[in-house]
Design a protein around this motif. Structure first.
Motif, short mmCIF file in Angstrom:
data_model
loop_
_atom_site.label_atom_id
_atom_site.label_comp_id
_atom_site.label_asym_id
_atom_site.label_seq_id
_atom_site.Cartn_x
_atom_site.Cartn_y
_atom_site.Cartn_z
N THR A 13 34.92 86.26 36.09
CA THR A 13 34.83 84.88 35.62
C THR A 13 36.17 84.41 35.08
OG1 THR A 13 32.49 85.19 35.08
CG2 THR A 13 33.60 83.31 34.06
N VAL A 14 36.79 85.21 34.22
CA VAL A 14 38.10 84.84 33.66
C VAL A 14 39.14 84.80 34.77
CG1 VAL A 14 39.94 85.56 32.08
CG2 VAL A 14 37.55 85.65 31.34
N GLN A 15 39.10 85.77 35.67
CA GLN A 15 40.04 85.82 36.78
C GLN A 15 39.97 84.54 37.62
OE1 GLN A 15 39.23 88.86 39.76
NE2 GLN A 15 41.40 89.35 39.88
N ALA A 22 28.49 80.18 33.63
CA ALA A 22 29.29 80.07 34.85
C ALA A 22 28.49 80.55 36.06
CB ALA A 22 30.59 80.87 34.71
N TYR A 23 27.68 81.57 35.87
CA TYR A 23 26.86 82.11 36.96
C TYR A 23 25.60 81.26 37.21
CZ TYR A 23 29.47 86.43 37.63
OH TYR A 23 30.45 87.34 37.93
N GLU A 24 25.04 80.74 36.15
CA GLU A 24 23.74 80.07 36.28
C GLU A 24 23.84 78.59 36.65
OE1 GLU A 24 21.56 81.05 32.75
OE2 GLU A 24 21.42 83.15 33.33
N LYS A 37 33.10 74.23 32.89
CA LYS A 37 34.49 73.78 33.07
C LYS A 37 35.46 74.93 32.80
CE LYS A 37 34.08 68.89 32.28
NZ LYS A 37 34.59 67.74 31.54
N GLN A 38 36.53 74.93 33.54
CA GLN A 38 37.57 75.96 33.40
C GLN A 38 38.06 76.06 31.97
OE1 GLN A 38 40.96 75.36 32.66
NE2 GLN A 38 41.98 77.19 33.40
N ASP A 39 38.25 74.91 31.33
CA ASP A 39 38.75 74.87 29.95
C ASP A 39 37.83 75.63 28.98
OD1 ASP A 39 39.15 72.26 31.47
OD2 ASP A 39 40.79 72.18 30.02
N GLU A 40 36.53 75.47 29.17
CA GLU A 40 35.57 76.14 28.29
C GLU A 40 35.72 77.66 28.37
OE1 GLU A 40 31.39 74.74 27.90
OE2 GLU A 40 31.98 73.36 29.50
N VAL A 41 35.88 78.15 29.60
CA VAL A 41 36.05 79.59 29.79
C VAL A 41 37.32 80.07 29.10
CG1 VAL A 41 36.39 81.45 31.46
CG2 VAL A 41 34.77 79.61 31.96
N MET A 42 38.41 79.37 29.32
CA MET A 42 39.69 79.82 28.79
C MET A 42 39.76 79.72 27.26
SD MET A 42 40.88 81.04 31.46
CE MET A 42 42.34 81.70 30.66
N ILE A 43 39.18 78.69 26.68
CA ILE A 43 39.15 78.55 25.22
C ILE A 43 38.31 79.67 24.61
CG2 ILE A 43 38.27 77.12 23.33
CD1 ILE A 43 39.17 74.67 25.05
#
Length: 90
Positions: free
Chosen positions: A74-76, A29-31, A35-41
Protein backbone atom coordinates in the motif's frame (compact mmCIF):
# COMPACT_ATOMS: atom_id res chain seq x y z
CA UNK A 1 -13.63 -7.32 10.37
CA UNK A 2 -12.86 -10.14 12.76
CA UNK A 3 -9.24 -9.39 13.64
CA UNK A 4 -7.33 -7.07 15.93
CA UNK A 5 -4.74 -4.44 15.16
CA UNK A 6 -1.21 -5.03 16.49
CA UNK A 7 0.28 -2.52 18.92
CA UNK A 8 2.83 -2.33 21.72
CA UNK A 9 1.92 -2.06 25.41
CA UNK A 10 4.39 0.76 26.07
CA UNK A 11 2.82 3.16 23.56
CA UNK A 12 0.73 6.09 24.76
CA UNK A 13 -3.00 6.19 24.10
CA UNK A 14 -2.45 8.67 21.24
CA UNK A 15 0.28 6.52 19.69
CA UNK A 16 -2.05 3.50 19.72
CA UNK A 17 -4.77 5.59 18.08
CA UNK A 18 -2.34 6.80 15.40
CA UNK A 19 -1.00 3.31 14.63
CA UNK A 20 -4.52 1.87 14.47
CA UNK A 21 -5.42 4.76 12.14
CA UNK A 22 -2.57 3.77 9.80
CA UNK A 23 -3.73 0.14 9.71
CA UNK A 24 -7.30 1.34 9.18
CA UNK A 25 -6.23 3.43 6.18
CA UNK A 26 -4.40 0.42 4.69
CA UNK A 27 -7.61 -1.56 5.18
CA UNK A 28 -9.63 1.22 3.54
CA UNK A 29 -7.26 1.23 0.53
CA UNK A 30 -8.20 -2.41 -0.11
CA UNK A 31 -11.90 -2.12 0.63
CA UNK A 32 -12.95 1.17 -0.95
CA UNK A 33 -9.94 3.26 -1.89
CA UNK A 34 -8.27 6.20 -0.21
CA UNK A 35 -6.39 9.35 -1.21
CA UNK A 36 -2.63 9.08 -1.58
CA UNK A 37 -2.17 11.93 0.91
CA UNK A 38 -4.04 10.05 3.64
CA UNK A 39 -1.77 7.04 3.28
CA UNK A 40 1.42 9.10 3.35
CA UNK A 41 0.37 11.26 6.33
CA UNK A 42 -0.66 8.19 8.33
CA UNK A 43 2.54 6.36 7.35
CA UNK A 44 4.70 9.34 8.36
CA UNK A 45 3.06 9.35 11.79
CA UNK A 46 3.40 5.56 12.03
CA UNK A 47 7.15 5.88 11.33
CA UNK A 48 7.48 8.49 14.11
CA UNK A 49 6.07 5.92 16.53
CA UNK A 50 7.81 2.89 14.96
CA UNK A 51 11.14 4.18 13.60
CA UNK A 52 12.90 0.79 13.53
CA UNK A 53 12.45 -1.04 10.22
CA UNK A 54 12.51 -4.42 11.98
CA UNK A 55 9.66 -3.45 14.31
CA UNK A 56 7.71 -2.01 11.38
CA UNK A 57 8.11 -5.30 9.50
CA UNK A 58 6.97 -7.32 12.52
CA UNK A 59 3.86 -5.19 13.12
CA UNK A 60 2.93 -5.08 9.43
CA UNK A 61 3.46 -8.84 9.11
CA UNK A 62 1.10 -9.43 12.05
CA UNK A 63 -1.46 -7.10 10.48
CA UNK A 64 -1.16 -8.79 7.08
CA UNK A 65 -1.47 -12.26 8.61
CA UNK A 66 -4.67 -11.21 10.41
CA UNK A 67 -6.25 -9.12 7.65
CA UNK A 68 -4.66 -10.14 4.36
CA UNK A 69 -3.81 -6.47 3.67
CA UNK A 70 -0.21 -5.44 2.96
CA UNK A 71 1.11 -2.22 4.50
CA UNK A 72 4.25 -2.49 2.39
CA UNK A 73 2.43 -2.76 -0.96
CA UNK A 74 0.00 0.00 0.00
CA UNK A 75 2.75 2.47 0.95
CA UNK A 76 4.82 1.40 -2.06
CA UNK A 77 1.91 2.16 -4.40
CA UNK A 78 1.12 5.44 -2.62
CA UNK A 79 4.71 6.59 -3.18
CA UNK A 80 4.23 6.22 -6.96
CA UNK A 81 1.11 8.40 -7.06
CA UNK A 82 0.80 12.16 -7.05
CA UNK A 83 -0.75 14.03 -4.15
CA UNK A 84 -4.53 13.87 -4.26
CA UNK A 85 -4.73 10.79 -6.46
CA UNK A 86 -6.96 7.94 -5.34
CA UNK A 87 -5.25 4.72 -4.31
CA UNK A 88 -7.12 1.44 -4.64
CA UNK A 89 -5.53 -1.88 -3.77
CA UNK A 90 -6.67 -5.29 -4.98
Amino acid sequence: MSYSYPFEDHWSKQEIIDVVNFFSIVEKAYESGVKQDEVMIAYTRFKQIVPAKSEEKQLCAKFEKESGYSCYRTVQKAETLRSGQRLTMQ
